[in-house]
Design a protein around this motif. Sequence first.
Motif, PDB file in Angstrom:
ATOM      1  N   ALA A  47       7.228   6.399   1.927  1.00  0.00           N
ATOM      2  CA  ALA A  47       5.932   6.308   1.484  1.00  0.00           C
ATOM      3  C   ALA A  47       4.995   7.023   2.459  1.00  0.00           C
ATOM      4  CB  ALA A  47       5.333   4.727   1.197  1.00  0.00           C
ATOM      5  N   THR A  48       5.175   6.811   3.861  1.00  0.00           N
ATOM      6  CA  THR A  48       4.295   7.116   4.662  1.00  0.00           C
ATOM      7  C   THR A  48       4.382   8.764   4.864  1.00  0.00           C
ATOM      8  OG1 THR A  48       4.709   5.203   5.945  1.00  0.00           O
ATOM      9  CG2 THR A  48       3.578   6.968   7.191  1.00  0.00           C
ATOM     10  N   LYS A  49       5.495   9.390   4.722  1.00  0.00           N
ATOM     11  CA  LYS A  49       6.107  10.585   4.891  1.00  0.00           C
ATOM     12  C   LYS A  49       5.453  11.460   3.753  1.00  0.00           C
ATOM     13  CE  LYS A  49      10.391  11.586   7.226  1.00  0.00           C
ATOM     14  NZ  LYS A  49      11.709  11.119   7.010  1.00  0.00           N
ATOM     15  N   MET A  50       5.368  10.595   2.375  1.00  0.00           N
ATOM     16  CA  MET A  50       4.757  11.312   1.113  1.00  0.00           C
ATOM     17  C   MET A  50       3.389  11.190   1.149  1.00  0.00           C
ATOM     18  SD  MET A  50       7.734   9.952  -1.652  1.00  0.00           S
ATOM     19  CE  MET A  50       6.705  10.213  -2.888  1.00  0.00           C
ATOM     20  N   GLY A  51       2.652  10.400   2.345  1.00  0.00           N
ATOM     21  CA  GLY A  51       1.245  10.192   2.110  1.00  0.00           C
ATOM     22  C   GLY A  51       0.703   9.266   1.108  1.00  0.00           C
ATOM     23  N   VAL A  52       1.712   8.333   0.593  1.00  0.00           N
ATOM     24  CA  VAL A  52       1.251   7.523  -0.508  1.00  0.00           C
ATOM     25  C   VAL A  52       1.109   6.135  -0.376  1.00  0.00           C
ATOM     26  CG1 VAL A  52       1.943   9.115  -2.366  1.00  0.00           C
ATOM     27  CG2 VAL A  52       3.575   7.236  -1.649  1.00  0.00           C
ATOM     28  N   MET A  53       1.311   5.832   0.993  1.00  0.00           N
ATOM     29  CA  MET A  53       1.375   4.224   1.497  1.00  0.00           C
ATOM     30  C   MET A  53       0.220   3.591   0.993  1.00  0.00           C
ATOM     31  SD  MET A  53       3.503   2.234   2.308  1.00  0.00           S
ATOM     32  CE  MET A  53       3.194   0.410   2.517  1.00  0.00           C
ATOM     33  N   SER A  54      -0.947   4.278   0.919  1.00  0.00           N
ATOM     34  CA  SER A  54      -2.406   3.652   0.681  1.00  0.00           C
ATOM     35  C   SER A  54      -2.498   3.223  -0.622  1.00  0.00           C
ATOM     36  CB  SER A  54      -3.525   4.500   0.969  1.00  0.00           C
ATOM     37  OG  SER A  54      -3.292   5.568   0.242  1.00  0.00           O
ATOM     38  N   ASN A  55      -1.374   3.752  -1.413  1.00  0.00           N
ATOM     39  CA  ASN A  55      -1.247   3.083  -2.824  1.00  0.00           C
ATOM     40  C   ASN A  55      -0.376   1.911  -3.067  1.00  0.00           C
ATOM     41  OD1 ASN A  55      -3.242   4.942  -3.967  1.00  0.00           O
ATOM     42  ND2 ASN A  55      -1.629   6.338  -4.705  1.00  0.00           N
ATOM     43  N   ILE A  56       0.192   1.462  -2.159  1.00  0.00           N
ATOM     44  CA  ILE A  56       1.394   0.451  -2.325  1.00  0.00           C
ATOM     45  C   ILE A  56       0.955  -0.688  -1.277  1.00  0.00           C
ATOM     46  CG2 ILE A  56       3.789   0.050  -1.688  1.00  0.00           C
ATOM     47  CD1 ILE A  56       4.438   2.819  -1.689  1.00  0.00           C
ATOM     48  N   GLU A  57       0.977  -1.802  -2.062  1.00  0.00           N
ATOM     49  CA  GLU A  57       1.067  -3.126  -1.409  1.00  0.00           C
ATOM     50  C   GLU A  57       2.351  -3.905  -1.544  1.00  0.00           C
ATOM     51  OE1 GLU A  57      -1.794  -6.067  -1.731  1.00  0.00           O
ATOM     52  OE2 GLU A  57      -3.640  -5.028  -2.156  1.00  0.00           O
ATOM     53  N   ILE A  58       2.698  -4.482  -0.406  1.00  0.00           N
ATOM     54  CA  ILE A  58       4.086  -5.264  -0.478  1.00  0.00           C
ATOM     55  C   ILE A  58       3.683  -6.787  -0.588  1.00  0.00           C
ATOM     56  CG2 ILE A  58       5.946  -5.757   0.927  1.00  0.00           C
ATOM     57  CD1 ILE A  58       5.929  -2.586   1.947  1.00  0.00           C
ATOM     58  N   ILE A  59       4.613  -7.199  -1.468  1.00  0.00           N
ATOM     59  CA  ILE A  59       4.416  -8.710  -1.871  1.00  0.00           C
ATOM     60  C   ILE A  59       5.584  -9.379  -1.671  1.00  0.00           C
ATOM     61  CG2 ILE A  59       1.936  -8.642  -2.624  1.00  0.00           C
ATOM     62  CD1 ILE A  59       3.755  -9.690  -5.305  1.00  0.00           C
ATOM     63  N   ILE A  60       5.906 -10.547  -1.261  1.00  0.00           N
ATOM     64  CA  ILE A  60       7.060 -11.280  -1.188  1.00  0.00           C
ATOM     65  C   ILE A  60       7.437 -11.963  -2.595  1.00  0.00           C
ATOM     66  CG2 ILE A  60       8.809 -13.132  -0.233  1.00  0.00           C
ATOM     67  CD1 ILE A  60       7.940 -10.317   1.398  1.00  0.00           C
ATOM     68  N   LEU A  61       8.511 -11.468  -3.304  1.00  0.00           N
ATOM     69  CA  LEU A  61       8.734 -12.448  -4.428  1.00  0.00           C
ATOM     70  C   LEU A  61      10.429 -12.246  -4.800  1.00  0.00           C
ATOM     71  CD1 LEU A  61       7.710 -13.443  -7.471  1.00  0.00           C
ATOM     72  CD2 LEU A  61       7.951 -10.920  -8.154  1.00  0.00           C
ATOM     73  N   ASP A  62      10.850 -13.568  -4.838  1.00  0.00           N
ATOM     74  CA  ASP A  62      12.026 -13.908  -5.121  1.00  0.00           C
ATOM     75  C   ASP A  62      12.210 -14.413  -6.640  1.00  0.00           C
ATOM     76  OD1 ASP A  62      14.445 -14.883  -5.686  1.00  0.00           O
ATOM     77  OD2 ASP A  62      14.769 -15.653  -3.673  1.00  0.00           O
ATOM     78  N   ILE A  63      12.551 -13.561  -7.570  1.00  0.00           N
ATOM     79  CA  ILE A  63      12.601 -13.840  -9.016  1.00  0.00           C
ATOM     80  C   ILE A  63      13.405 -15.314  -9.523  1.00  0.00           C
ATOM     81  CG2 ILE A  63      12.032 -11.563  -9.389  1.00  0.00           C
ATOM     82  CD1 ILE A  63      14.807 -11.125 -10.806  1.00  0.00           C
ATOM     83  N   THR A  64      14.071 -15.733  -8.406  1.00  0.00           N
ATOM     84  CA  THR A  64      14.989 -16.812  -8.985  1.00  0.00           C
ATOM     85  C   THR A  64      14.230 -18.248  -8.520  1.00  0.00           C
ATOM     86  OG1 THR A  64      16.164 -16.795  -6.805  1.00  0.00           O
ATOM     87  CG2 THR A  64      16.995 -15.762  -8.638  1.00  0.00           C
ATOM     88  N   SER A  65      13.149 -17.962  -7.841  1.00  0.00           N
ATOM     89  CA  SER A  65      12.483 -19.225  -7.409  1.00  0.00           C
ATOM     90  C   SER A  65      11.035 -19.426  -8.004  1.00  0.00           C
ATOM     91  CB  SER A  65      11.921 -18.800  -5.678  1.00  0.00           C
ATOM     92  OG  SER A  65      11.000 -19.490  -5.506  1.00  0.00           O
ATOM     93  N   ASP A  66      10.889 -20.645  -8.460  1.00  0.00           N
ATOM     94  CA  ASP A  66       9.793 -21.083  -9.110  1.00  0.00           C
ATOM     95  C   ASP A  66       8.494 -20.931  -8.430  1.00  0.00           C
ATOM     96  OD1 ASP A  66      10.992 -21.438 -11.742  1.00  0.00           O
ATOM     97  OD2 ASP A  66      11.261 -23.464 -11.073  1.00  0.00           O
ATOM     98  N   LYS A  67       8.687 -21.459  -7.033  1.00  0.00           N
ATOM     99  CA  LYS A  67       7.578 -21.586  -6.200  1.00  0.00           C
ATOM    100  C   LYS A  67       7.157 -20.062  -5.819  1.00  0.00           C
ATOM    101  CE  LYS A  67       5.141 -23.472  -3.003  1.00  0.00           C
ATOM    102  NZ  LYS A  67       3.806 -23.571  -3.693  1.00  0.00           N
ATOM    103  N   SER A  68       8.048 -19.172  -5.557  1.00  0.00           N
ATOM    104  CA  SER A  68       7.777 -17.590  -5.376  1.00  0.00           C
ATOM    105  C   SER A  68       6.835 -17.082  -6.500  1.00  0.00           C
ATOM    106  CB  SER A  68       8.970 -16.850  -5.243  1.00  0.00           C
ATOM    107  OG  SER A  68       8.853 -15.674  -4.664  1.00  0.00           O
ATOM    108  N   VAL A  69       7.372 -17.526  -7.810  1.00  0.00           N
ATOM    109  CA  VAL A  69       6.616 -17.031  -8.801  1.00  0.00           C
ATOM    110  C   VAL A  69       5.089 -17.500  -9.000  1.00  0.00           C
ATOM    111  CG1 VAL A  69       6.705 -16.453 -11.304  1.00  0.00           C
ATOM    112  CG2 VAL A  69       8.691 -16.194 -10.060  1.00  0.00           C
ATOM    113  N   GLU A  70       5.346 -18.832  -8.473  1.00  0.00           N
ATOM    114  CA  GLU A  70       3.836 -19.643  -8.787  1.00  0.00           C
ATOM    115  C   GLU A  70       2.815 -18.888  -7.662  1.00  0.00           C
ATOM    116  OE1 GLU A  70       4.259 -23.473  -7.685  1.00  0.00           O
ATOM    117  OE2 GLU A  70       5.656 -23.732  -9.508  1.00  0.00           O
ATOM    118  N   ASN A  71       3.371 -18.478  -6.542  1.00  0.00           N
ATOM    119  CA  ASN A  71       2.582 -17.730  -5.515  1.00  0.00           C
ATOM    120  C   ASN A  71       2.161 -16.215  -6.148  1.00  0.00           C
ATOM    121  OD1 ASN A  71       2.814 -19.633  -3.693  1.00  0.00           O
ATOM    122  ND2 ASN A  71       4.545 -18.561  -2.575  1.00  0.00           N
TER     123      ASN A  71
END
Length: 279
Positions: A47-71
């Motif tokens: 993303a940095t090489k392509m110059g698009v990192m400013s359009n990306i937000e990284i978040i943590i999500l484990d789709i098997t976890s209720d807690k993670s999906v609540e977050n």
Amino acid sequence: MEKKVVLITGANSGFGKWMALEFAKANYTVIASMRDRNKSKPLIDIATKMGVMSNIEIIILDITSDKSVENLTLYLQEFGRVDLLINNAGYAGAGFSEEIPIQEYQLQMDTNFFGTIRVTQAVLPFMRKQGQGMIINMSSISGEIGFPGMSPYVSSKFALEGWSESLRLELAPFSIPVILIEPGSFQTNIWTTGKKVTEKSTLATSPYFTYMNQLDTYLQKNRHKDGDPRELARKVVAIAQKKQPKMRYVVGKGTKSTILVKRIIPWKWWEKIVLFILK
Ligand SMILES: NC(=O)c1ccc[n+]([C@@H]2O[C@H](COP(=O)([O-])OP(=O)(O)OC[C@H]3O[C@@H](n4cnc5c(N)ncnc54)[C@H](OP(=O)(O)O)[C@@H]3O)[C@@H](O)[C@H]2O)c1
């Protein structure tokens, strides 16, 4: 006009990573979710090489976890909106049915099927409130065709197909189209680190050992034909921009014709062809 927001699950590798990059390039705001932040480097580097990192937000999500999906819900409350959800995260459970512990089937369903439902249920209230949205579910040719030695994966994708058809009809009055992408084989981690073969079927003592090896040989021999995940990602960006998207998009060389043949010929011919090819 406000930038569109896309949430992608499993965005650290394979299709998910390339979709995050291609949507960012198309000037979407991308919420790239992954279960382990330590795996974000490949996405950040490109993303940095392509110059698009400013359009990306990284978040943590484990789709098997209720807690993670609540977050995720809390995050979306802060973030405000989501126009497109791409349920992409998944892995391929393999082995022979007689030998696969029920727990392995349950784990497979908990990721590929229940995980998808869990995330969709969290996102839908936001889309309904906005009065628009779109959901893209990453199915597979395995959502249309059963393969030997892959029953957990195939079952999870067949379930996803049925659920997605129901969901499409339920959400039509809310102008939220539900779309299935059915890729053939592509070069991603799903055939290496993402493939979980039940141990028993890999042992020489297994009655399926020879069959298992025939399958592996066939798959290895054809690996070089696997598609480029970046091309699929570009197709998904184009699909997301359609005004009236179809229910299903089959992607990958030879995939459409394989599905068509399976649909129109009698099962006994299909069975002969598959068993002949695998010999
Ligand atoms: N490649 C193909 O030939 C092909 C064909 C048809 C359909 N598909 C489908 O395409 C989708 C993406 O797979 P891929 O081919 O890109 O494989 P991949 O490179 O292995 O990517 C799978 C992604 O899903 C993530 N994931 C797995 N379990 C998760 C969980 N519990 N929570 C959050 N993320 C999780 C993985 O994270 P980790 O890195 O942490 O494991 C990874 O980011 C899958 O649904 C797959 O079934 C792939």
